[in-house]
Design a protein around this motif. Structure first.
Motif, PDB file in Angstrom:
ATOM      1  N   ALA A   1       0.822  -1.213   0.000  1.00  0.00           N
ATOM      2  CA  ALA A   1       0.000   0.000   0.000  1.00  0.00           C
ATOM      3  C   ALA A   1       0.853   1.259   0.000  1.00  0.00           C
ATOM      4  CB  ALA A   1      -0.931  -0.007   1.210  1.00  0.00           C
ATOM      5  N   LYS A   2       2.025   1.198   0.633  1.00  0.00           N
ATOM      6  CA  LYS A   2       2.861   2.399   0.741  1.00  0.00           C
ATOM      7  C   LYS A   2       3.867   2.527  -0.403  1.00  0.00           C
ATOM      8  CE  LYS A   2       5.723  -0.076   4.111  1.00  0.00           C
ATOM      9  NZ  LYS A   2       6.219  -0.067   5.506  1.00  0.00           N
ATOM     10  N   TRP A   3       3.800   1.618  -1.368  1.00  0.00           N
ATOM     11  CA  TRP A   3       4.699   1.668  -2.520  1.00  0.00           C
ATOM     12  C   TRP A   3       3.937   2.008  -3.788  1.00  0.00           C
ATOM     13  CZ3 TRP A   3       8.690  -2.918  -2.521  1.00  0.00           C
ATOM     14  CH2 TRP A   3       9.483  -2.827  -1.377  1.00  0.00           C
ATOM     15  N   GLN A   4       4.628   2.655  -4.696  1.00  0.00           N
ATOM     16  CA  GLN A   4       4.085   2.915  -6.033  1.00  0.00           C
ATOM     17  C   GLN A   4       4.806   2.028  -7.035  1.00  0.00           C
ATOM     18  OE1 GLN A   4       4.166   6.998  -7.313  1.00  0.00           O
ATOM     19  NE2 GLN A   4       3.877   6.463  -9.466  1.00  0.00           N
ATOM     20  N   LYS A   5       4.026   1.312  -7.838  1.00  0.00           N
ATOM     21  CA  LYS A   5       4.624   0.472  -8.878  1.00  0.00           C
ATOM     22  C   LYS A   5       4.646   1.258 -10.185  1.00  0.00           C
ATOM     23  CE  LYS A   5       3.933  -3.974  -9.063  1.00  0.00           C
ATOM     24  NZ  LYS A   5       3.370  -5.347  -9.279  1.00  0.00           N
ATOM     25  N   HIS A   6       5.833   1.456 -10.730  1.00  0.00           N
ATOM     26  CA  HIS A   6       5.995   2.231 -11.959  1.00  0.00           C
ATOM     27  C   HIS A   6       5.969   1.357 -13.211  1.00  0.00           C
ATOM     28  CE1 HIS A   6       7.304   5.926  -9.820  1.00  0.00           C
ATOM     29  NE2 HIS A   6       7.803   5.060  -8.954  1.00  0.00           N
ATOM     30  N   TYR A   7       6.313   0.072 -13.047  1.00  0.00           N
ATOM     31  CA  TYR A   7       6.526  -0.752 -14.247  1.00  0.00           C
ATOM     32  C   TYR A   7       6.478  -2.220 -13.857  1.00  0.00           C
ATOM     33  CZ  TYR A   7       9.477  -3.116 -17.794  1.00  0.00           C
ATOM     34  OH  TYR A   7       9.986  -3.972 -18.748  1.00  0.00           O
ATOM     35  N   GLU A   8       5.942  -3.037 -14.734  1.00  0.00           N
ATOM     36  CA  GLU A   8       6.068  -4.483 -14.585  1.00  0.00           C
ATOM     37  C   GLU A   8       5.985  -5.152 -15.953  1.00  0.00           C
ATOM     38  OE1 GLU A   8       1.414  -5.313 -13.286  1.00  0.00           O
ATOM     39  OE2 GLU A   8       3.027  -5.704 -11.865  1.00  0.00           O
ATOM     40  N   LYS A   9       6.745  -6.200 -16.112  1.00  0.00           N
ATOM     41  CA  LYS A   9       6.798  -6.932 -17.376  1.00  0.00           C
ATOM     42  C   LYS A   9       7.088  -8.403 -17.082  1.00  0.00           C
ATOM     43  CE  LYS A   9       9.368  -7.291 -21.737  1.00  0.00           C
ATOM     44  NZ  LYS A   9      10.557  -6.831 -22.478  1.00  0.00           N
ATOM     45  N   GLN A  10       6.341  -9.269 -17.714  1.00  0.00           N
ATOM     46  CA  GLN A  10       6.517 -10.699 -17.496  1.00  0.00           C
ATOM     47  C   GLN A  10       7.852 -11.175 -18.057  1.00  0.00           C
ATOM     48  OE1 GLN A  10       3.622 -13.379 -19.389  1.00  0.00           O
ATOM     49  NE2 GLN A  10       3.268 -14.274 -17.385  1.00  0.00           N
ATOM     50  N   GLU A  11       8.492 -12.070 -17.318  1.00  0.00           N
ATOM     51  CA  GLU A  11       9.794 -12.601 -17.727  1.00  0.00           C
ATOM     52  C   GLU A  11       9.830 -14.110 -17.484  1.00  0.00           C
ATOM     53  OE1 GLU A  11      13.679 -12.447 -19.269  1.00  0.00           O
ATOM     54  OE2 GLU A  11      12.120 -10.901 -19.207  1.00  0.00           O
ATOM     55  N   HIS A  12      10.308 -14.864 -18.468  1.00  0.00           N
ATOM     56  CA  HIS A  12      10.404 -16.320 -18.345  1.00  0.00           C
ATOM     57  C   HIS A  12      11.750 -16.718 -17.749  1.00  0.00           C
ATOM     58  CE1 HIS A  12       6.744 -17.137 -20.684  1.00  0.00           C
ATOM     59  NE2 HIS A  12       7.108 -16.116 -21.432  1.00  0.00           N
ATOM     60  N   ILE A  13      11.735 -17.808 -16.985  1.00  0.00           N
ATOM     61  CA  ILE A  13      12.964 -18.402 -16.451  1.00  0.00           C
ATOM     62  C   ILE A  13      13.184 -19.694 -17.235  1.00  0.00           C
ATOM     63  CG2 ILE A  13      14.224 -19.072 -14.384  1.00  0.00           C
ATOM     64  CD1 ILE A  13      13.044 -16.226 -14.310  1.00  0.00           C
ATOM     65  N   VAL A  14      14.384 -19.885 -17.765  1.00  0.00           N
ATOM     66  CA  VAL A  14      14.601 -20.980 -18.721  1.00  0.00           C
ATOM     67  C   VAL A  14      15.832 -21.820 -18.356  1.00  0.00           C
ATOM     68  CG1 VAL A  14      13.481 -19.789 -20.633  1.00  0.00           C
ATOM     69  CG2 VAL A  14      15.924 -19.427 -20.234  1.00  0.00           C
ATOM     70  N   PHE A  15      15.764 -23.100 -18.718  1.00  0.00           N
ATOM     71  CA  PHE A  15      16.940 -23.965 -18.686  1.00  0.00           C
ATOM     72  C   PHE A  15      17.703 -23.755 -19.992  1.00  0.00           C
ATOM     73  CE2 PHE A  15      14.080 -26.251 -15.825  1.00  0.00           C
ATOM     74  CZ  PHE A  15      14.928 -26.618 -14.787  1.00  0.00           C
ATOM     75  N   VAL A  16      19.003 -23.547 -19.918  1.00  0.00           N
ATOM     76  CA  VAL A  16      19.802 -23.368 -21.134  1.00  0.00           C
ATOM     77  C   VAL A  16      21.078 -24.202 -21.063  1.00  0.00           C
ATOM     78  CG1 VAL A  16      18.975 -21.067 -21.738  1.00  0.00           C
ATOM     79  CG2 VAL A  16      20.906 -21.297 -20.183  1.00  0.00           C
ATOM     80  N   CYS A  17      21.549 -24.566 -22.250  1.00  0.00           N
ATOM     81  CA  CYS A  17      22.800 -25.305 -22.379  1.00  0.00           C
ATOM     82  C   CYS A  17      23.400 -24.978 -23.748  1.00  0.00           C
ATOM     83  CB  CYS A  17      22.562 -26.807 -22.247  1.00  0.00           C
ATOM     84  SG  CYS A  17      21.470 -27.480 -23.539  1.00  0.00           S
ATOM     85  N   ARG A  18      24.564 -25.507 -24.025  1.00  0.00           N
ATOM     86  CA  ARG A  18      25.144 -25.326 -25.355  1.00  0.00           C
ATOM     87  C   ARG A  18      24.424 -26.223 -26.358  1.00  0.00           C
ATOM     88  NH1 ARG A  18      31.575 -24.808 -25.841  1.00  0.00           N
ATOM     89  NH2 ARG A  18      31.273 -26.971 -26.475  1.00  0.00           N
ATOM     90  N   PRO A  19      24.438 -25.840 -27.629  1.00  0.00           N
ATOM     91  CA  PRO A  19      23.753 -26.671 -28.645  1.00  0.00           C
ATOM     92  C   PRO A  19      24.302 -28.083 -28.768  1.00  0.00           C
ATOM     93  CG  PRO A  19      24.184 -24.466 -29.503  1.00  0.00           C
ATOM     94  CD  PRO A  19      24.922 -24.565 -28.194  1.00  0.00           C
ATOM     95  N   ASP A  20      25.551 -28.324 -28.306  1.00  0.00           N
ATOM     96  CA  ASP A  20      26.116 -29.668 -28.396  1.00  0.00           C
ATOM     97  C   ASP A  20      25.901 -30.485 -27.120  1.00  0.00           C
ATOM     98  OD1 ASP A  20      27.794 -28.233 -26.768  1.00  0.00           O
ATOM     99  OD2 ASP A  20      29.645 -28.687 -27.843  1.00  0.00           O
ATOM    100  N   HIS A  21      25.100 -29.983 -26.194  1.00  0.00           N
ATOM    101  CA  HIS A  21      24.783 -30.721 -24.971  1.00  0.00           C
ATOM    102  C   HIS A  21      23.898 -31.914 -25.315  1.00  0.00           C
ATOM    103  CE1 HIS A  21      22.961 -31.586 -21.017  1.00  0.00           C
ATOM    104  NE2 HIS A  21      24.014 -30.962 -20.494  1.00  0.00           N
ATOM    105  N   PRO A  22      24.006 -33.044 -24.604  1.00  0.00           N
ATOM    106  CA  PRO A  22      23.195 -34.240 -24.911  1.00  0.00           C
ATOM    107  C   PRO A  22      21.685 -34.008 -24.890  1.00  0.00           C
ATOM    108  CG  PRO A  22      24.987 -34.806 -23.422  1.00  0.00           C
ATOM    109  CD  PRO A  22      25.014 -33.324 -23.565  1.00  0.00           C
TER     110      PRO A  22
END
Length: 294
Positions: free
Chosen positions: A153-174
């Motif tokens: 209640a005591k804060w003002q939100k100026h901005y929000e944007k959805q963000e994905h969390i991803v598993f990543v590896c190199r293209p040569d990973h199994p």
């Protein structure tokens, strides 16, 4: 009267729909609803009729509409004058996690320094509880975080944007190239991860998902520095789990690949807050607006 709430009112009136207005403003729908409710409370009136098939301005809303447009117009004109024809002035203290400081703020800070010959910025990195405490103690002007959507209640939100969390590896990973990858398969390969002792919400969700299936990840390194995690994966040392903005350039360049793990796809939100009622300097106004453009 909060200028952000007035801008939100104008967008809702334009869209005649809370959800569409939220999408246009890059807010969640609850944020838009709370801002409209706060404005209605301040004006002691109802601005929109909420109906099963949509919304419409009340008579009071129609009366307020031209005044709202004039307020925003005058405010923007005043901001232009006070910003000295594009020059930003004042000091700003920003708090954020390491990942945002490394991968989202550098270009913004460069532009800020170019435009603001009479301006300065200090960036403090840390975990969410410490950042919240520092902002409430007035040591920080704004915080820029990644987490589940939340409201104070005591804060003002100026901005929000959805963000994905991803598993990543190199293209040569199994595991690379599979149409679907399970958490059990992930647990069977070497990983480098953010510190499990931190308050990073997506790491908590990852370990909860492993625990729910009785799995123990084969983690060879835990460290809070996301740049080091990405560098190790680029060098072929395991896979990792990071916000997409950390690895976007490497994924687009084909240096890293996203693993399609449907069992765990947390969607968090990038959010910018300040303390409600605090005077907003030209520097403090510039940063959230510039973040929205990136």
């Amino acid at each position: 009267m909060n200028i952000t709430h007035i801008k939100t009112f104008l967008k809702v009136a334009e869209c005649a729909n809370f959800r569409k207005a939220a999408e246009a403003l890059q807010y969640t729908q609850p944020t838009v609803t709370l801002q409209i409710q706060a404005l209605e409370k301040e004006l002691n009136t109802v601005l929109f009729n909420r109906m099963p098939k949509g919304i419409a301005l009340t008579d009071q809303g129609e009366q307020f509409l031209p005044y709202a447009r004039k307020i925003v117009q005058d405010w923007e004109a005043a901001a232009d004058v006070l910003s000295c024809s594009g020059q930003i002035s004042g000091h700003i203290n920003i708090g954020c996690p390491d990942s945002i400081a490394l991968f989202l703020l550098p270009d913004i800070v460069k532009d800020f320094c170019r435009l603001g010959s009479n301006a300065s910025v200090k960036i403090r990195t840390g975990e969410l509880p410490a950042l919240i405490q520092e902002m409430e103690e007035n040591a920080l002007d704004i915080i820029y975080i990644i987490n589940r959507p939340f409201h104070f209640a005591k804060w003002q939100k100026h901005y929000e944007k959805q963000e994905h969390i991803v598993f990543v590896c190199r293209p040569d990973h199994p595991l690379a190239g599979q149409e679907e990858v399970t958490l059990r398969e992930i647990a069977g390969h070497k990983m480098v991860l953010a510190d499990s002792g931190s308050t990073t919400s997506y790491i908590h969700e990852l370990h909860q998902a492993f625990d729910a299936q009785g799995l123990v990840p084969d983690c060879m390194l835990e460290i809070s520095n996301t740049a080091i995690l990405k560098s190790m994966v680029l060098d072929g040392i395991g896979l990792t789990f990071l916000p997409y903005f950390v690895v976007r350039q490497e994924v687009e360049a084909g240096q890293l690949t996203i693993l399609p793990v449907r069992e765990l796809c947390p969607e968090l939100w990038l959010q910018v807050f300040s303390v409600r009622g605090k005077w907003i300097s030209p520097a403090m106004e510039w940063f959230p607006e510039e973040i929205k453009k990136r």
